[in-house]
Design a protein around this motif. Structure first.
Motif, short mmCIF file in Angstrom:
data_model
loop_
_atom_site.label_atom_id
_atom_site.label_comp_id
_atom_site.label_asym_id
_atom_site.label_seq_id
_atom_site.Cartn_x
_atom_site.Cartn_y
_atom_site.Cartn_z
N ALA A 365 -13.42 22.90 -46.07
CA ALA A 365 -15.42 24.28 -47.37
C ALA A 365 -15.82 22.95 -48.25
N ASP A 366 -15.16 22.11 -48.46
CA ASP A 366 -16.42 21.64 -49.60
C ASP A 366 -16.80 20.22 -48.88
N GLN A 367 -16.39 19.98 -47.86
CA GLN A 367 -17.08 19.10 -46.41
C GLN A 367 -18.47 19.84 -46.60
N LYS A 369 -20.29 21.78 -47.44
CA LYS A 369 -21.51 22.83 -48.90
C LYS A 369 -22.42 21.39 -48.73
N SER A 370 -22.07 20.53 -48.24
CA SER A 370 -23.63 19.84 -48.73
C SER A 370 -25.35 20.20 -48.26
N ASP A 371 -25.84 19.40 -49.28
CA ASP A 371 -26.76 19.57 -49.22
C ASP A 371 -28.19 18.36 -48.55
N ARG A 379 -21.65 20.91 -42.26
CA ARG A 379 -22.11 21.86 -42.69
C ARG A 379 -22.72 22.55 -41.97
N ARG A 382 -19.54 24.61 -40.39
CA ARG A 382 -19.43 25.85 -41.58
C ARG A 382 -20.45 26.96 -41.72
N GLU A 383 -21.32 26.68 -41.31
CA GLU A 383 -22.78 27.85 -40.97
C GLU A 383 -22.11 28.86 -39.66
#
Length: 577
Positions: A365-367, A369-371, A379, A382-383
């Motif tokens: 989850a942390d990985q 979150k990258s913008d 990311r 995850r989306e």
């Protein structure tokens, strides 16, 4: 009746509903017969023979029914091979039919003459040339039986024009509906060997199950889940076995091996005192080149497989069990005594694994979150997981999508929700593959996950998707390279890049030209919203996502992660496959 009509009638009476292919001059009689039967058999015209075989492969995986593809003689026969090889290597039931030059003109050098039997022999379970129209019906039935009985696989029929146009006895024509789906004729294992396996499981302190594609083909996910959860035995899966158990189950530990595995899962299998292989060939990827467990390391092993040849091929076994995965799991569970004691003995171990798994998903989850831009694959996945329902079929290409879907896309329900070709890993699989998936499951949402390397090999099938007006969403990752090979050159060849980069392309524009509604996404904040819009559209949609290169964002491939760490430490690394 005419041979071509006999062939089509056998298929129709057996229950065949879809055939994927494209026409050629040697197959005109076959097409005429298909045209007469189109009310019961839908022919899906493709733009490339390879695509037809990929569609048939995915159709079979999703439906459980035999996938059927066809193509013309000569060049068509050579083009259709990749999907046939993939189906055979992954034990997927497929019938490939190629029309052929006339028997009566053999050896004269007629246009497109080719020894098709020899061509298909290395990539099929069985193949033959139908040299007489009189045997057309019986040969077609034999092909269906061979594809679906025992270890499923690919079969091939070479159909000369004079055999298609000649006469077949009417009384020889009938179907074999019992051989439409795989596994046909499920077989129970030897009770004595089942008992030996049960005794070994009862005595083991650290057992682990490794479930492969055979569990999926057998549709044995309910039996595997019940077995593993009742006894508190952790379950790892191969790439083709993903979906053998819901990855939310307390005993699920995700993929194992060299591609898309979790580090703690590999450690768990390495530390096991008993590994129970179910429906897996114990191949190099799943075992991380026979390190998990070590091929001669002394770890006890049980292997359950429908194909006796595969049993014991790589590991010394305490119990070789030949039989259908579903029936074998039922019999094995019944043979185990003192189940409650076994369950209690493993409870603390499973609780510890659940805690490790929770930390793993928190890290994922942390990985995600990258913008950063270009967009990190983590990311994107995850989306996708946040937006897509649990009952969505994802057809992915075998390159970089494989490790990310395998490692970071959590399947919350058991079943065939991901389709990834791993027997031979041919690029260009996902774009045609989604057509096969949608035909197999018309009420289910189908997503294609592809890359720019694969796009160039199968772009023509965008027209097939729009012609059929399929409600498919294609998610396309672009980084302007054959990224898998470029990563190998980065890690093992001193960053000496050669023939791996290509020009940037307006992929969304191309898709639009084919009739897709399309978007180009460079901002990670736009992924979720764009995907929701595409899903709601109801027509063919294409989302091009500019993603970070593997060179700066190493995918979850065990050897690569290890090599990258050594590279940073100044330690020379070597490529061992």
């Amino acid at each position: 009746m005419q041979g071509a009509r006999a062939l089509v009638d056998v298929l129709r009476e057996s229950g065949v509903e879809h055939i994927f292919g494209l026409p050629g001059d040697t197959g005109m009689a076959f097409y005429e017969a298909l045209n007469e039967s189109r009310s019961s058999i839908k022919h899906v015209m493709t733009r490339d023979e390879r695509s037809a075989s990929f569609m048939a492969d995915v159709y079979a995986r999703v439906s459980g029914r035999i996938g059927i593809c066809e193509g013309p003689s000569g060049g068509g026969a050579t083009y259709i091979l990749p999907g046939v090889a993939e189906a055979q290597g992954s034990a997927i039931p497929m019938l490939c039919m190629t029309s052929d030059t006339p028997v009566k003109q053999a050896g004269r050098g007629v246009l497109t003459e080719l020894d098709q039997e020899a061509l298909f022999r290395p990539v099929t379970k069985w193949n033959t040339r139908v040299s007489s129209a009189a045997t057309m019906a019986e040969t077609a039935r034999r092909a269906l039986r061979m594809a679906t009985a025992g270890r499923p696989g690919a079969v091939h029929l070479s159909l000369p024009t004079d055999s298609l146009e000649g006469e077949t006895p009417d009384e020889s024509v009938y179907g074999v509906p019992d051989f439409l789906s795989a596994p046909a004729l499920r077989t129970r294992p030897d009770p004595a060997l089942v008992q030996r396996a049960a005794d070994a499981i009862a005595q083991a302190s650290r057992p682990v199950i490794v479930a492969g594609g055979g569990v999926m083909t057998s549709r044995a996910w309910d039996e595997l889940t019940s077995f593993a959860e009742a006894l508190n035995i952790p379950v790892a899966t191969s790439i083709n076995g993903k979906g053998s158990i819901a990855e939310t189950s307390p005993v699920s530990v995700g993929l194992v091996g060299g591609n898309g595995a979790r580090a703690y899962t590999n450690e768990l299998v390495a530390d096991a005192d008993l590994v129970i292989f179910i429906g897996t060939r114990t191949d190099s990827t799943t075992t991380h080149h026979w390190r998990l467990p070590k091929i001669h390391g002394g770890t006890a092993a049980i292997q359950i497989d429908v194909e006796p040849y595969e049993i014991g091929n790589n590991y010394r076994l305490v119990a070789p069990v030949a039989g259908d995965a579903k029936l074998a799991l039922i019999d094995l569970f019944d043979a185990i005594e003192q189940k409650e004691a076994i369950t209690a003995r493993h409870q603390e171990r499973v609780d510890g694994l659940v805690a490790i798994r929770d930390r793993y998903w928190a890290d994922v989850a942390d990985q995600g979150k990258s913008d950063s831009q270009p967009i990190k694959p983590q990311r994107l996945v995850r989306e996708m997981r946040a937006v897509l329902d649990d009952e969505v079929i994802i057809v992915a290409d075998p390159g970089t999508p494989t490790p990310y879907i395998g490692a970071q896309y959590e399947l919350r329900k058991a079943g065939r929700w991901t389709v990834i070709p791993r027997a031979h890993g041919g690029l260009g699989y996902a774009i045609p593959g989604v057509v096969g998936a949608q035909m197999a499951a018309p009420e289910t949402r189908v997503i294609g996950f592809t890359t720019d390397g694969s796009f160039g090999m199968s772009v023509g099938e965008l027209e097939t998707i729009t012609r059929l007006n399929l409600p498919i969403v294609l998610i396309h990752c672009s980084n302007n390279s054959f990224g898998w090979i470029k990563e190998l050159q980065h890690l093992y060849h001193g960053d000496r890049y050669f023939s791996v980069d290509f020009n940037g392309v307006d992929y969304a524009g191309i898709a639009k030209g084919f009739g897709f509604r399309s978007w180009s996404v460079t901002n990670p904040a736009e992924i979720g919203t764009t995907l929701q819009i595409a899903l709601a559209d109801g027509g063919p949609c294409f989302i091009d996502v500019t993603t970070e290169s593997q060179i700066t964002e190493t995918p979850p491939v065990a050897a690569w992660v290890d090599a990258e760490e050594k590279k940073r430490a100044g330690i020379r690394v070597e490529h061992h496959g």
